[in-house]
Design a protein around this motif. Structure first.
Motif, short mmCIF file in Angstrom:
data_model
loop_
_atom_site.label_atom_id
_atom_site.label_comp_id
_atom_site.label_asym_id
_atom_site.label_seq_id
_atom_site.Cartn_x
_atom_site.Cartn_y
_atom_site.Cartn_z
N ARG A 1 -81.42 -60.24 -110.08
CA ARG A 1 -80.90 -60.71 -108.81
C ARG A 1 -81.28 -59.73 -107.70
O ARG A 1 -81.17 -58.52 -107.89
CB ARG A 1 -79.36 -60.79 -108.80
N LEU A 2 -81.69 -60.27 -106.60
CA LEU A 2 -81.84 -59.49 -105.38
C LEU A 2 -80.73 -59.98 -104.47
O LEU A 2 -80.72 -61.12 -104.03
CB LEU A 2 -83.22 -59.71 -104.73
N ARG A 3 -79.74 -59.09 -104.26
CA ARG A 3 -78.53 -59.46 -103.54
C ARG A 3 -78.64 -58.98 -102.09
O ARG A 3 -78.73 -57.79 -101.84
CB ARG A 3 -77.33 -58.81 -104.22
N LEU A 4 -78.64 -59.93 -101.18
CA LEU A 4 -78.74 -59.62 -99.75
C LEU A 4 -77.34 -59.67 -99.15
O LEU A 4 -76.72 -60.73 -99.11
CB LEU A 4 -79.66 -60.62 -99.06
N GLY A 5 -76.85 -58.53 -98.70
CA GLY A 5 -75.49 -58.45 -98.18
C GLY A 5 -75.29 -59.28 -96.92
O GLY A 5 -76.11 -59.22 -96.00
N ILE A 6 -74.23 -60.07 -96.90
CA ILE A 6 -73.88 -60.84 -95.69
C ILE A 6 -72.47 -60.47 -95.22
O ILE A 6 -71.99 -60.98 -94.21
CB ILE A 6 -73.97 -62.37 -95.91
N GLY A 7 -71.79 -59.60 -95.98
CA GLY A 7 -70.43 -59.24 -95.62
C GLY A 7 -69.43 -60.28 -96.10
O GLY A 7 -69.81 -61.31 -96.67
N HIS A 8 -68.15 -60.01 -95.88
CA HIS A 8 -67.07 -60.88 -96.36
C HIS A 8 -66.14 -61.17 -95.19
O HIS A 8 -65.86 -60.27 -94.40
CB HIS A 8 -66.32 -60.17 -97.48
N PRO A 9 -65.66 -62.42 -95.08
CA PRO A 9 -64.78 -62.73 -93.95
C PRO A 9 -63.40 -62.08 -94.06
O PRO A 9 -62.62 -62.11 -93.11
CB PRO A 9 -64.67 -64.26 -94.01
N GLY A 10 -63.09 -61.49 -95.23
CA GLY A 10 -61.79 -60.84 -95.40
C GLY A 10 -60.77 -61.71 -96.12
O GLY A 10 -59.93 -61.21 -96.86
N GLU A 11 -60.86 -63.00 -95.91
CA GLU A 11 -59.93 -63.93 -96.56
C GLU A 11 -60.70 -64.83 -97.51
O GLU A 11 -61.70 -65.42 -97.12
CB GLU A 11 -59.25 -64.84 -95.51
N ARG A 12 -60.20 -64.96 -98.73
CA ARG A 12 -60.86 -65.84 -99.71
C ARG A 12 -61.00 -67.27 -99.19
O ARG A 12 -62.01 -67.92 -99.38
CB ARG A 12 -60.04 -65.88 -100.99
N SER A 13 -59.94 -67.73 -98.54
CA SER A 13 -59.92 -69.12 -98.06
C SER A 13 -60.97 -69.37 -96.98
O SER A 13 -61.33 -70.50 -96.70
CB SER A 13 -58.53 -69.45 -97.49
N GLU A 14 -61.47 -68.28 -96.38
CA GLU A 14 -62.45 -68.41 -95.31
C GLU A 14 -63.89 -68.41 -95.80
O GLU A 14 -64.82 -68.65 -95.04
CB GLU A 14 -62.31 -67.23 -94.33
N VAL A 15 -64.09 -68.11 -97.10
CA VAL A 15 -65.44 -67.88 -97.61
C VAL A 15 -66.40 -69.05 -97.38
O VAL A 15 -67.49 -68.87 -96.86
CB VAL A 15 -65.42 -67.46 -99.10
N SER A 16 -65.98 -70.27 -97.75
CA SER A 16 -66.97 -71.36 -97.66
C SER A 16 -67.34 -71.66 -96.21
O SER A 16 -68.49 -71.96 -95.90
CB SER A 16 -66.51 -72.61 -98.41
N ASN A 17 -66.37 -71.51 -95.32
CA ASN A 17 -66.66 -71.68 -93.89
C ASN A 17 -67.62 -70.57 -93.42
O ASN A 17 -68.58 -70.82 -92.69
CB ASN A 17 -65.33 -71.62 -93.12
#
Length: 193
Positions: free
Chosen positions: A134-150
């Protein structure tokens, strides 16, 4: 440890104009850049459920693939091409967006879980193993799990996009090492930034 060379590079993303610039398509961005740097062009390949390109790189025949199945069934495309050309999981590199890394970070690794990434989840299910690169390209995290798909289905902010592109360039610089199977050298170079 003798590494096998990479024969298939898969960029993950969603097909369609509306997803082109979203974080979830970082894998597509990278594979597009890589194809461009090698003068390879993608063609639609119905039997592989995606856009595919092939070329001789660093003495190896390498396939590039952008599944056009939507992210959560990416494995269908990967499985079809890998089976057809008898490509082992250890000879596959999957390039994808990574929530657990900040923008500007790119990491290479073999195996591991899917971390909730639906594209990886489906590839693991189709290949029957986690042991692909895997080559993992960081995009960061929105902080809330519920926000991930958005979050993954939206464009990164301009400064994030610049950081992601910088990390993609560093990963492009070590692509030849990865393809040749010199993954330890590639990791050393990529991870020391």
């Amino acid at each position: 440890m003798n590494m096998s060379s990479i024969r298939l590079i898969v960029g993950l993303g969603n097909p369609g104009r509306e997803y082109e610039t979203t974080r979830h398509n970082a894998g597509f961005w990278w594979v597009d850049e890589f194809a461009h740097s090698q003068n390879l062009s993608f063609r639609s390949e119905a039997k592989f459920h995606g856009l595919a390109a092939r070329g001789q790189l660093h003495g190896n025949e390498v396939f590039l693939l952008k599944p056009q199945t939507f992210m959560n069934v990416s494995g269908r495309a990967v499985g079809a091409l890998a089976q057809f050309y008898k490509i082992a999981p250890a000879e596959i590199l999957v390039v994808h967006d990574e929530l657990d890394l900040p923008p500007g970070s790119a990491k290479l690794k073999l195996g591991g879980g899917h971390g909730g990434h639906n594209g990886l989840k489906d590839i693991i299910a189709q290949l029957g193993t986690k042991d692909f690169w895997r080559l993992r390209l960081g995009i960061g995290h929105p902080g809330e799990r519920s926000e991930v798909s958005n979050f993954v289905l939206h464009d990164p902010r301009r400064e994030e996009r610049e950081l992601i592109e910088e990390a993609m360039r560093r990963a492009l610089d070590v692509a030849h090492l990865v393809i040749e199977g010199k993954t330890e050298a590639a990791m050393l170079k990529l991870h020391s930034n």
